[in-house]
Scaffold this motif. Structure first.
Motif, PDB file in Angstrom:
ATOM      1  N   GLY A 534       0.824  -1.194   0.000  1.00 39.05           N
ATOM      2  CA  GLY A 534       0.000   0.000   0.000  1.00 39.05           C
ATOM      3  C   GLY A 534       0.858   1.244   0.000  1.00 39.05           C
ATOM      4  N   ASN A 535       0.890   1.917   1.142  1.00 35.17           N
ATOM      5  CA  ASN A 535       1.676   3.144   1.255  1.00 35.17           C
ATOM      6  C   ASN A 535       2.917   2.963   2.117  1.00 35.17           C
ATOM      7  N   ASP A 583      -2.511   2.551  -9.205  1.00 35.91           N
ATOM      8  CA  ASP A 583      -2.903   1.250  -8.687  1.00 35.91           C
ATOM      9  C   ASP A 583      -2.543   0.171  -9.703  1.00 35.91           C
ATOM     10  N   GLY A 584      -1.953  -0.923  -9.220  1.00 38.19           N
ATOM     11  CA  GLY A 584      -1.559  -2.015 -10.103  1.00 38.19           C
ATOM     12  C   GLY A 584      -0.150  -1.916 -10.629  1.00 38.19           C
ATOM     13  N   ASN A 608       3.333  -5.428  -6.289  1.00 36.56           N
ATOM     14  CA  ASN A 608       2.382  -4.526  -6.936  1.00 36.56           C
ATOM     15  C   ASN A 608       1.824  -3.527  -5.932  1.00 36.56           C
ATOM     16  N   VAL A 609       1.711  -2.274  -6.370  1.00 37.85           N
ATOM     17  CA  VAL A 609       1.043  -1.249  -5.570  1.00 37.85           C
ATOM     18  C   VAL A 609      -0.464  -1.515  -5.629  1.00 37.85           C
ATOM     19  N   TYR A 610      -1.095  -1.579  -4.465  1.00 43.14           N
ATOM     20  CA  TYR A 610      -2.519  -1.910  -4.394  1.00 43.14           C
ATOM     21  C   TYR A 610      -3.214  -0.836  -3.571  1.00 43.14           C
ATOM     22  N   ARG A 611      -4.066  -0.021  -4.226  1.00 50.39           N
ATOM     23  CA  ARG A 611      -4.740   1.077  -3.537  1.00 50.39           C
ATOM     24  C   ARG A 611      -6.251   1.054  -3.721  1.00 50.39           C
ATOM     25  N   GLN A 612      -6.773   0.080  -4.384  1.00 53.23           N
ATOM     26  CA  GLN A 612      -8.208  -0.021  -4.596  1.00 53.23           C
ATOM     27  C   GLN A 612      -8.893  -0.398  -3.287  1.00 53.23           C
ATOM     28  N   ASN A 679      -5.718  -0.695   2.946  1.00 55.32           N
ATOM     29  CA  ASN A 679      -6.823   0.017   2.303  1.00 55.32           C
ATOM     30  C   ASN A 679      -8.130  -0.384   2.978  1.00 55.32           C
TER      31      ASN A 679
END
Length: 738
Positions: A534-535, A583-584, A608-612, A679
């Motif tokens: 995430g962050n 995202d992704g 992978n960056v995941y922000r959904q 998230n």
């Protein structure tokens, strides 16, 4: 008055409908992501660090106690750029006793002497200090029936515009009566050298030194240095200059069956061909024989049971040929087969002679054939790289600015206990098999990537000296004969340490799969090789033997670290993703580690960056009639779920079914789901038990309520039917009005 209950109910219903409005929000991680716990690397006997940098090393019994010491060319303490010789005795428990360091020098050239200068200065012995970058080779030679250790030093002239190799200087390495290391000058040629080989030409148990010479601008040649019986190897009075493109010493052995050894030489004329020659000395007379063979790419001596022979290999014809070469005669073909490639090593003697062929670097395998080629197609053993080596290569990342780490390939110096001839290929050790029906014996050992075993030392060879290759130094173990040392090519360059030989013979657990501890990421359950972030920053901990080298690359940037004394290497793979990271988006990361004993472990991952914000998957329209109200949905696997602050379980696929307590009036449920990387989604839902009357149409509800209200009012009103008043008492109006 009759419409007031209906209006009141409509207000309640509208409020309930408004209460079902969804409130969705995606926020940063509310708490640190739980670490993904790794598996520590297996424990190993502690390695012993010996020197910061070594450029050459050799095992030799300096004190005559039956256990070999380790002797190496290392940096001087007083001048880091200059070379010195140091030795270590090694006890059975790995304890070492280092000697003093002796500065290594070489003689000055005529030009340097005439000029009266030299960048490093000329001392009163007309010697110049050797630089660590200049080649120095150890050589074990026979002298009066005993082995002695020599170090041949080659310098580079510094007082001319185009520096050239100069001035082969040979020292004997000894221990004095006080146990201090010393160097005795035994040869001062004042000339350059390409190779130095120890050859007992006259079979007197005392080796001569064969020196091949050559300058980049002139024809090559060779000369012989003989022991004078006192303290020097002196020039023997003859030189080899009649061979065009001469010479490279391919091997040293008895090849004609007569007393004494010969040197097999390869020459490289300007026409691009390769020729094989044999140099011998009989009655102080040099003899040079030309094999006149067309197919010679490499050549080695073969100690067959039927007598000495020679094997040649050629890349162009893919021919492997065994020859008998009698003294004074022409080579006669004994056997031939199309096997092709480079001769990497000759193992064993007699009936157990085996030839190791390096056919194709891209094939991932080598061939082993019997020394007599077996007749016809004959038996062949194909040895592929161990599966651990394949996994190491596939999990390894394309290291950007250095040579890709590869498992060790070549002859194992000093062999192993009860196995003097050992060839190592990608995690597999190969020895001649004494069983006539078998061709080789193969067994796994450590992968040894980016490391080179250089010597076995200590009692029973219980410890192995290993050099870790520095990133800017390439090593290709070509199986060169130990008797011929290439003066222009460094053998090793890197940190020198001792590792347990027993540990080196063990194999990596789980095929060398690396399982470090990840922090700041979570596994993507639906796609296991992928990690989600995430962050947060992505950090990794690797638990293993201190001194383990860790190399990783992400986004084409390569970095390295070492496992600290506490047994942990802590590295940061990624800084926190910026707010503009889509995202992704993601990165591939690969990590490779090599322990002090040469064991290799590796792994690769996708982050992978995941922000959904995670979906809840709850049905918005509940059942009209529900006597056992539940909340059912599906979210991202690995998430956490709470309802009104109480944690509820989620199945492995992300689904959940949770019973809830509600009443006849709309009951509010606050549902919060947080995915593995923080998230968050929050949703407020209302439920009614047992009949969700909110789903009924307004008009029927109003009619029913009106009828119900009227019925209630009717039932509660006093009886007022006509004719049911009080009986007439006869009073007149006037009387009543008085």
């Amino acid at each position: 008055m009759a419409d007031r209950p209906v209006a009141r109910f409509r207000r309640v219903l509208v409020g309930a409908v408004v209460a079902t409005t969804l409130v969705l929000s995606a926020v940063g991680p509310v708490a640190a992501v739980d670490p993904i716990e790794g598996i520590p690397l297996p424990e190993e006997p502690a390695a012993v660090q010996l020197a910061e940098i070594a450029t050459e090393a050799q095992s030799f019994d300096l004190d005559g106690d039956g256990a070999d010491e380790l002797v190496a060319v290392v940096a001087r303490d007083d001048a880091g750029g200059l070379a010195a010789i140091q030795a270590w005795s090694v006890e059975a428990d790995g304890a070492v006793g280092p000697t003093n360091k002796v500065p290594l020098r070489r003689s000055a050239s005529v030009d340097e002497l005439l000029s009266g200068r030299g960048r490093l200065g000329i001392d009163r012995d007309d010697m110049i200090a050797m630089r660590l970058t200049e080649p120095a080779k150890f050589l074990v030679v026979r002298r009066d029936g005993s082995d002695v250790l020599l170090v041949a030093a080659m310098g580079t002239e510094t007082d001319i515009d185009a520096p050239i190799p100069c001035c082969l200087t040979v020292w004997e390495v000894v221990l004095d009566d006080a146990g201090s290391l010393d160097l005795l000058l035994v040869a001062d040629t004042q000339r350059h050298a390409v190779q130095v080989a120890a050859v007992d030409f006259d079979d007197d148990d005392t080796d001569e030194l064969l020196v091949t010479e050559g300058l980049p601008t002139s024809s090559a040649g060779a000369s012989l240095l003989r022991w004078d019986g006192v303290d020097r190897f002196g020039r023997a009075g003859f030189e080899v200059t009649s061979i065009a493109g001469c010479c490279f010493v391919a091997d040293v052995a008895d090849t004609d069956g007569l007393p004494g050894e010969e040197a097999l030489l390869l020459s490289f004329p300007e026409d691009g061909t390769t020729s094989l020659h044999r140099l011998s000395v009989r009655a102080s007379t040099i003899g040079i024989e030309d094999a006149a063979l067309d197919e010679v790419g490499s050549a080695r001596a073969l100690p067959l049971a039927s007598g000495p022979a020679i094997v040649t290999a050629d890349f162009s014809s893919q021919a492997l040929t065994v020859w008998s070469w009698p003294a004074g005669g022409r080579p006669q073909q004994i056997a031939r087969r199309v096997t092709g490639g480079q001769i990497a090593a000759v193992l064993g003697t007699g009936a157990d002679t085996r030839i190791v062929i390096f056919a194709d670097p891209s094939s991932g395998s080598i061939l082993v054939v019997p020394g007599n080629l077996g007749g016809g197609s004959g038996p062949t053993a194909t040895v592929s790289r161990d599966s651990r080596a394949s996994i190491f290569a596939s999990n390894g990342v394309q290291l950007s600015d250095s040579i890709l780490p590869t498992p060790f390939f070549g002859v194992l110096p000093d062999g192993l206990p009860n196995a003097p001839d050992v060839f190592v290929f990608g995690g597999t050790r190969i020895t001649p098999d004494p069983d006539p029906e078998g061709l080789i014996a193969a067994a796994p050992l450590a992968l040894l990537p980016d490391t080179v075993p250089v010597a076995r030392v200590g009692p029973d060879g219980g410890w192995t000296a290993i050099v870790s290759r520095t990133p800017d130094f390439a090593i290709f173990a070509s199986g060169r004969p130990e008797a011929a040392e290439d003066m222009l090519t460094p053998t090793i360059a890197g940190p020198l340490h001792l590792a347990s030989t027993a540990s080196l013979l063990e194999v990596e657990d789980d095929l060398g799969r690396l399982t470090p501890t990840f922090m700041g990421v979570a596994p993507d359950v639906d796609h296991p090789p992928i990690l989600m972030v995430g962050n947060e920053a992505v950090d990794v901990e690797i638990h293993g033997p201190p001194g383990t080298l860790v190399r990783w690359v992400i986004r084409s940037v390569e970095e390295s670290a070492s496992v600290a004394a506490d047994g942990v290497a802590r590295i940061r793979l990624m800084e926190p993703a910026g707010p503009d990271a889509p995202d992704g988006s993601g990165s591939n990361v690969g990590i490779q580690v090599v322990t002090p004993s040469g064991h290799a472990y590796s792994g690769s991952w996708r982050i992978n960056v995941y922000r959904q914000p995670p979906d809840l998957g709850i049905r918005d329209q509940p059942s009209l009639v529900d006597f056992n109200p539940t909340l059912t949905g599906r979210t991202l696997p690995g998430s956490t779920l709470t309802i009104n602050g109480i944690a509820v379980p989620i199945a492995g696929d992300g689904s959940f079914t949770v019973p809830v307590e509600v009443g006849i009036l709309p009951t509010e449920l606050r549902v919060v789901v947080t995915d593995p990387v923080g998230n968050r989604t929050e949703r407020i839902i209302t439920r009614v038990w047992p009949v969700d009357y909110r789903q009924l149409p307004f008009v029927p509800i109003a009619v029913l309520l009106t009828l119900a209200a009227g019925a209630i009012l009717y039932l509660r009103k006093p009886d007022a039917k006509p004719g049911r008043g009080r009986p007439d008492d006869g009073a007149t109006f006037e009387e009543i009005g008085g």
